[in-house]
Design a protein around this motif. Structure first.
Motif, short mmCIF file in Angstrom:
data_model
loop_
_atom_site.label_atom_id
_atom_site.label_comp_id
_atom_site.label_asym_id
_atom_site.label_seq_id
_atom_site.Cartn_x
_atom_site.Cartn_y
_atom_site.Cartn_z
N ALA A 9 -27.27 -16.38 37.05
CA ALA A 9 -27.14 -14.95 37.34
C ALA A 9 -26.23 -14.32 36.31
O ALA A 9 -25.18 -14.86 35.97
CB ALA A 9 -26.55 -14.76 38.73
N GLY A 11 -25.23 -10.95 36.54
CA GLY A 11 -24.71 -9.69 37.05
C GLY A 11 -25.48 -9.28 38.28
O GLY A 11 -26.51 -9.86 38.60
N PRO A 12 -24.96 -8.26 38.99
CA PRO A 12 -25.50 -7.93 40.31
C PRO A 12 -26.95 -7.47 40.32
O PRO A 12 -27.64 -7.63 41.33
CB PRO A 12 -24.58 -6.82 40.81
CG PRO A 12 -23.84 -6.33 39.64
CD PRO A 12 -23.81 -7.43 38.63
N THR A 13 -27.42 -6.92 39.21
CA THR A 13 -28.79 -6.38 39.24
C THR A 13 -29.74 -7.12 38.30
O THR A 13 -30.95 -6.95 38.40
CB THR A 13 -28.80 -4.88 38.87
OG1 THR A 13 -28.15 -4.73 37.61
CG2 THR A 13 -28.07 -4.06 39.92
N ALA A 14 -29.19 -7.93 37.40
CA ALA A 14 -30.06 -8.62 36.44
C ALA A 14 -30.80 -9.76 37.15
O ALA A 14 -30.22 -10.44 38.00
CB ALA A 14 -29.22 -9.18 35.30
N PRO A 15 -32.07 -9.95 36.83
CA PRO A 15 -32.76 -11.11 37.41
C PRO A 15 -32.13 -12.41 36.91
O PRO A 15 -31.61 -12.46 35.79
CB PRO A 15 -34.20 -10.96 36.93
CG PRO A 15 -34.21 -9.91 35.90
CD PRO A 15 -32.92 -9.16 35.94
N ARG A 49 -25.05 -10.68 44.06
CA ARG A 49 -24.75 -9.24 44.12
C ARG A 49 -23.30 -8.93 43.79
O ARG A 49 -22.98 -7.84 43.33
CB ARG A 49 -25.08 -8.71 45.52
CG ARG A 49 -26.59 -8.59 45.74
CD ARG A 49 -26.90 -8.10 47.13
NE ARG A 49 -28.34 -7.86 47.30
CZ ARG A 49 -28.91 -7.62 48.47
NH1 ARG A 49 -28.18 -7.59 49.57
NH2 ARG A 49 -30.21 -7.40 48.55
N ASP A 50 -22.41 -9.92 44.05
CA ASP A 50 -20.99 -9.71 43.77
C ASP A 50 -20.60 -10.11 42.36
O ASP A 50 -19.46 -9.89 41.94
CB ASP A 50 -20.12 -10.53 44.75
CG ASP A 50 -20.20 -9.98 46.16
OD1 ASP A 50 -20.67 -8.84 46.33
OD2 ASP A 50 -19.79 -10.70 47.10
N ASP A 52 -19.90 -10.28 38.51
CA ASP A 52 -19.63 -9.21 37.53
C ASP A 52 -20.31 -9.47 36.20
O ASP A 52 -20.18 -8.67 35.27
CB ASP A 52 -18.12 -9.02 37.34
CG ASP A 52 -17.44 -10.28 36.82
OD1 ASP A 52 -18.15 -11.25 36.48
OD2 ASP A 52 -16.21 -10.30 36.76
N ASN A 324 -36.37 -15.07 41.78
CA ASN A 324 -35.98 -13.66 41.95
C ASN A 324 -36.75 -12.99 43.08
O ASN A 324 -36.20 -12.18 43.83
CB ASN A 324 -36.16 -12.90 40.63
CG ASN A 324 -35.14 -13.36 39.60
OD1 ASN A 324 -33.93 -13.27 39.82
ND2 ASN A 324 -35.62 -13.91 38.49
N ASP A 328 -35.11 -11.31 46.42
CA ASP A 328 -35.48 -9.95 46.84
C ASP A 328 -35.97 -9.95 48.27
O ASP A 328 -35.56 -9.11 49.08
CB ASP A 328 -36.61 -9.40 45.94
CG ASP A 328 -36.10 -8.98 44.58
OD1 ASP A 328 -34.86 -8.91 44.41
OD2 ASP A 328 -36.94 -8.75 43.69
#
Ligand SMILES: [Zn+2]
Ligand SMILES: [Zn+2]
Length: 347
Positions: A9, A11-15, A49-50, A52, A324, A328
């Motif tokens: 992962a 970051g919170p939004t990157a797949p 999601r947490d 950074d 991913n 989701d």
């Protein structure tokens, strides 16, 4: 160092992206495990999601997995290459504190080393989880996977399973105990299966009347619809044990009112601050409890019980390349009842 491949992962939004990973060389008491199957836990979703995105704190989720030992360190006694194993969300602990001595490494006073996002007790490196093809683990924190358990459907037992097993077991649930399970997700469906296999009179509490068929199929005798005030009133003081697996923040009051005199509500789904009206405890001398993960003896006992009673998770098995999509859908509670990743596509 050894190298393997996993899903990281950023970051919170990157797949999550497929990337080469390093594993430590084996210490004398280490096993190298080829990870075959890893469950997708709510904790993984929160961790992603947490995150950074900092490169020096790489996040590779995954903490309920099964696989096969490929290599054993020089001092390993319990395992050898080819043995099927299962690993949960703890891979080390101090071994000396009262909790560790009591076999409750999950409550280690100096905090257990988590399977991912933890700090290795020897070199301080950040542990990387089992969304990867190989994991290196101290043998003491690996469990033999009993023959007869499907290794994909058994993977979720190692986190979701033991999290509900410990409270059921420590509260003495057995034949005749009246148990209700609130929430029918990854934890909840396993709590129902365990309670039924333990001989308890088992019900499900759900917002949706549509869960009745699912509840029955899992072995429950009844369903209480939590959005129906008449059903909730009729179920007042009915259950010796209520296992609350609801993952979103909510008021425990309505569930406490379903607990019988001297009974217990165990909150294992959403962990955090809750507000309790003490009158809901006072009337009926009720107890409020919680639990999380499990110690090594309880985990071993749970696996034996599962083998004896044929209990595994109901899963949706996906190739790990669809991780991913799994995260989701988990975020929308669109899973029956646990995603499991097949890591063989990382070869
Ligand atoms: Zn978990
Ligand atoms: Zn300890």
């Amino acid at each position: 160092m050894r190298t393997t491949t996993g899903w990281q992962a950023d970051g919170p939004t990157a797949p999550l992206r497929r990337t080469p990973l390093r594993r430590r060389d084996l210490r004398p008491d280490d096993l190298a495990v080829r990870v075959d199957y890893c469950g997708v836990c709510h904790t993984d979703l929160h961790a992603v999601r947490d995150h950074d995105g900092a490169a020096d704190r790489a996040l590779v989720p995954g903490h309920e997995f099964t696989g096969v030992v490929t290599e054993a360190g020089s001092a390993v006694t319990r395992f050898s290459a080819g043995d099927p194993v299962a690993v949960g969300n703890i891979v080390d602990s101090c071994g000396a504190c009262p909790m560790c001595r009591a076999g409750q490494e999950n409550f280690c006073h100096s905090f257990p080393t988590l399977t991912y996002g933890g700090a290795d007790r020897h070199d301080g490196s950040t542990t990387l989880g089992a969304y990867s093809r190989e994991y290196v683990v101290r043998e003491g924190f690996a469990h033999p996977l009993p023959a007869g358990l499907d290794p994909a459907a058994a993977a979720p037992l190692l986190c979701a399973g033991v999290t509900v097993w410990e409270p059921l077991h420590s509260l003495g649930v057995g034949p005749g105990t009246r148990v209700a399970v609130a929430g029918l997700g990854g934890l909840g469906h396993l709590a129902v299966k365990f309670a039924v296999a333990l001989g308890a009179d088992t019900s499900v509490i759900s917002r949706s009347p549509g869960k009745a068929d699912d509840a029955r199929r899992l072995g429950a005798q009844g369903l209480v619809v939590s959005t129906d005030p008449e059903q909730m009133a009729a179920a007042r003081d009915r259950f010796d044990v209520v296992i609350d697996t609801i993952s979103a923040p909510h008021d425990p009051g309505p569930y406490l009112r379903l607990v019988a005199m001297d009974g217990t509500l165990s909150l294992v789904g959403h962990l955090g601050t809750v507000t309790v009206e003490t009158l809901d405890l006072l009337v009926g001398r009720k107890k409020l409890s919680s639990a999380g993960s499990g110690g090594r003896p309880a985990t071993a006992a749970m696996l034996d019980f599962c083998a004896e009673h044929g209990v595994t998770a109901d899963i949706e098995l996906l190739p790990s390349a669809r991780v991913n999509e799994a995260l989701d859908r988990l975020g929308r509670n669109d899973v029956r009842y646990r995603f499991v990743l097949d890591l063989s596509d990382l070869d």
